[in-house]
Write an enzyme that holds these catalytic residues in place. Structure first.
Site, PDB file in Angstrom:
ATOM      1  N   CYS A   1       0.831  -1.207   0.000  1.00 52.80           N
ATOM      2  CA  CYS A   1       0.000   0.000   0.000  1.00 52.80           C
ATOM      3  C   CYS A   1       0.861   1.251   0.000  1.00 52.80           C
ATOM      4  CB  CYS A   1      -0.903   0.000   1.223  1.00 52.80           C
ATOM      5  SG  CYS A   1      -1.914   1.483   1.378  1.00 52.80           S
TER       6      CYS A   1
ATOM      7  N   CYS B   1      -1.156   5.847   7.001  1.00 48.91           N
ATOM      8  CA  CYS B   1      -2.516   5.451   7.339  1.00 48.91           C
ATOM      9  C   CYS B   1      -2.550   4.699   8.660  1.00 48.91           C
ATOM     10  CB  CYS B   1      -3.081   4.576   6.220  1.00 48.91           C
ATOM     11  SG  CYS B   1      -4.753   3.984   6.519  1.00 48.91           S
TER      12      CYS B   1
ATOM     13  N   CYS C   1      -4.075  -0.446   8.300  1.00 46.68           N
ATOM     14  CA  CYS C   1      -3.212  -1.631   8.336  1.00 46.68           C
ATOM     15  C   CYS C   1      -1.949  -1.343   9.146  1.00 46.68           C
ATOM     16  CB  CYS C   1      -2.807  -2.036   6.924  1.00 46.68           C
ATOM     17  SG  CYS C   1      -4.187  -2.582   5.896  1.00 46.68           S
TER      18      CYS C   1
ATOM     19  N   CYS D   1      -7.966   1.487  -1.601  1.00 39.68           N
ATOM     20  CA  CYS D   1      -7.604   0.740  -0.395  1.00 39.68           C
ATOM     21  C   CYS D   1      -7.462  -0.722  -0.772  1.00 39.68           C
ATOM     22  CB  CYS D   1      -8.668   0.920   0.677  1.00 39.68           C
ATOM     23  SG  CYS D   1      -8.382  -0.089   2.150  1.00 39.68           S
TER      24      CYS D   1
ATOM     25  N   GLN E   1     -20.832  -8.478   9.375  1.00 37.14           N
ATOM     26  CA  GLN E   1     -19.376  -8.628   9.407  1.00 37.14           C
ATOM     27  C   GLN E   1     -18.764  -8.226   8.064  1.00 37.14           C
ATOM     28  OE1 GLN E   1     -17.532  -9.229  11.941  1.00 37.14           O
ATOM     29  NE2 GLN E   1     -18.625 -10.470  13.430  1.00 37.14           N
TER      30      GLN E   1
ATOM     31  N   TYR F   1     -26.688  -9.318  21.297  1.00 35.38           N
ATOM     32  CA  TYR F   1     -26.042  -8.418  20.336  1.00 35.38           C
ATOM     33  C   TYR F   1     -26.128  -9.045  18.936  1.00 35.38           C
ATOM     34  CZ  TYR F   1     -23.954  -7.254  24.885  1.00 35.38           C
ATOM     35  OH  TYR F   1     -23.747  -6.970  26.217  1.00 35.38           O
TER      36      TYR F   1
ATOM     37  N   GLU G   1     -30.984  -7.145  20.332  1.00 36.62           N
ATOM     38  CA  GLU G   1     -30.124  -6.143  19.696  1.00 36.62           C
ATOM     39  C   GLU G   1     -30.696  -4.759  19.965  1.00 36.62           C
ATOM     40  OE1 GLU G   1     -27.687  -3.801  17.979  1.00 36.62           O
ATOM     41  OE2 GLU G   1     -27.178  -5.920  17.813  1.00 36.62           O
TER      42      GLU G   1
ATOM     43  N   ASP H   1     -22.003 -11.700  21.008  1.00 39.30           N
ATOM     44  CA  ASP H   1     -21.009 -11.052  20.136  1.00 39.30           C
ATOM     45  C   ASP H   1     -21.106  -9.545  20.368  1.00 39.30           C
ATOM     46  OD1 ASP H   1     -19.242 -10.282  18.205  1.00 39.30           O
ATOM     47  OD2 ASP H   1     -20.342 -11.113  16.511  1.00 39.30           O
TER      48      ASP H   1
ATOM     49  N   CYS I   1     -14.420  -9.129  19.178  1.00 41.08           N
ATOM     50  CA  CYS I   1     -13.473  -8.449  18.296  1.00 41.08           C
ATOM     51  C   CYS I   1     -12.383  -7.748  19.100  1.00 41.08           C
ATOM     52  CB  CYS I   1     -14.191  -7.447  17.390  1.00 41.08           C
ATOM     53  SG  CYS I   1     -15.084  -6.161  18.280  1.00 41.08           S
TER      54      CYS I   1
END
Length: 447
Positions: free
Chosen positions: A70, A76, A79, A156, A279, A308, A329, A377, A404
């Protein structure tokens, strides 16, 4: 040691994506450095017990070092792993999971290798890029590390290519008609973010997050997007007048095309609004959700609570193996999508509730809800303690925790462990390739 000193350091190991060195007894965290390397590093910040630096010259490179593909990598904040091989990034994420579970959660469980991706590029089906700068000097891209300074980009490498086309067209429209970008300091301007969704069938939803309901020259915007973005199915506006960092407004309206984008996952068809959670990596999501279902070990007779639940993606998958699934949710449009998704797929053994899990679940448990299995989640901040206490009171046989952020997952593991549960299985999935993030599934079983 002081700021801007340049030191020669030997990198001992990784902590997350940062290299670790020791200089005169002080631990130094070094960006863009790999284990075994000798580097010249510039000190950026010095604290009492550690310092932070960036490698400015690699004197002795690691065999695992790679040239980032990249062109924006150095600037940035997205990443952080492109300077290492993909295999090393998976090893790094595995160690991050293991460290958090042991150090924070005091969890003794085997951490297997992270499930990687065969082609870890152009996987993101959704991007939300901030817009800033001036009318004659637009900035559209990602934030630089630890800042709100926008790094202007044209493309990107981890986003689906159609997202680049949406960004290019919106930039041209703003330049042609002098549409003002949003200034987050003065709260003036029109366009705050450019969001796009891309389905596996390569259908595209373009969303303009704006401070006003009617965009200037919106007919021209629609015409330019229709001619410039292949597969365009929808153009929407979400109005956000808040002064915070939340991207989308509470609702949206359609300028052209469909109100929802249709996508497939795990054999189901989903209808997604701009406000729906879905996702971002469909290939890895299927691995993640199949792992969660495997951990749930359902026989077909269980009552399952899916907390969730978003647009009901994992609820529908669980419904194939359970007697009934109850999804909770807080985002009402997502629940409307979940109910529509159940109807579209002919699923009748699911029940959805639009409410905060930390409020509704304790009430439902108090009234007698006793799920056999709980799947959760939560967002990156993890669970509210009231959710965990309600789970413990309901006493399900198994709790499948998808996260996550393994640090908050490990924090929550302490409460579940104190409540009589033991972590027995773990599996991480590389949902966010080339970034520092990893998705982790942890199974808790009742002692």
């Amino acid at each position: 040691m002081k700021k801007n000193d340049v030191l020669e350091l030997t990198i001992l190991r990784l902590s997350g994506e940062q290299g670790i060195a020791v200089h005169e007894g002080l631990t130094v965290f070094v960006r863009n450095a790999l284990p075994g390397e000798r580097v010249m590093a510039r000190i950026e910040r010095v604290q009492k017990n550690c310092a932070f630096a960036k490698a400015v010259d690699i004197l002795q490179p690691s065999p695992a070092r790679r040239e980032p593909l990249c062109p924006y990598y150095e600037k940035c904040g997205g990443c952080v792993c492109q300077h290492m091989t993909y295999d090393m990034s998976l090893d790094m994420k595995r160690e991050r999971v293991r460290d958090a579970l042991v150090r924070i959660g005091h969890v003794d469980v085997q951490v297997p290798p992270v499930l990687g991706m065969e082609n870890p590029w152009h996987y993101r089906n959704k991007t939300s890029l901030p817009v800033g700068g001036e009318t004659g000097d637009l900035k559209m891209g990602y934030y630089a590390p630890r800042s709100h300074r926008i790094v202007d980009i044209d493309k990107c490498l981890i986003a689906m290519e159609e997202s680049d086309e949406v960004l290019r067209v919106v930039r041209s429209w703003m330049q042609k008609f002098s549409v003002q970008p949003y200034n987050e300091i003065t709260h003036q301007g029109v366009v705050r973010h450019v969001m796009s969704r891309v389905s596996r069938q390569r259908q595209v939803m373009a969303v303009i997050v704006s401070t006003q309901k009617q965009l200037p020259h919106e007919r021209e915007l629609v015409a330019m997007l229709r001619s410039g973005v292949e597969g365009l199915a929808s153009v929407c506006v979400s109005v956000n007048k808040r002064g915070d960092n939340v991207i989308l407004g509470d609702n949206y309206h359609v300028l052209w095309g469909e109100s929802r984008l249709h996508d497939t996952l795990c054999g189901f068809d989903f209808a997604l609004s701009p406000l729906s959670f879905f996702q971002v990596n469909p290939v890895q999501t299927e691995k993640l959700y199949h792992t969660a279902v495997d951990f749930a070990a359902l026989s077909g007779n269980e009552l399952v609570a899916d907390l969730y639940c978003g647009a009901g993606t994992i609820s529908l998958l669980l419904s194939r193996h359970a007697q009934k699934v109850i999804g909770i949710e807080i985002v009402e449009p997502a629940i409307r999508d979940a109910e529509e998704n159940a109807r579209r797929n002919g699923v009748t053994n699911v029940e959805f509730h639009a409410a905060a899990a930390e409020k509704l679940l304790p009430d439902m448990v108090e009234k007698g809800l006793r799920p056999d299995v709980v799947v959760l989640d939560p967002p990156r901040k993890g669970c509210e303690e009231s959710v965990l206490r309600a789970i413990i009171k309901a006493s399900p046989r198994r709790v499948v925790y998808v996260s996550c952020d393994v640090a908050t997952q490990a924090r929550d593991a302490v409460i579940l462990t104190q409540g009589g549960y033991r972590a027995t299985r773990c599996q991480s999935v590389d949902m966010f390739c080339h970034t520092g993030h990893v998705e982790n599934v942890l199974l808790f079983e009742k002692e």
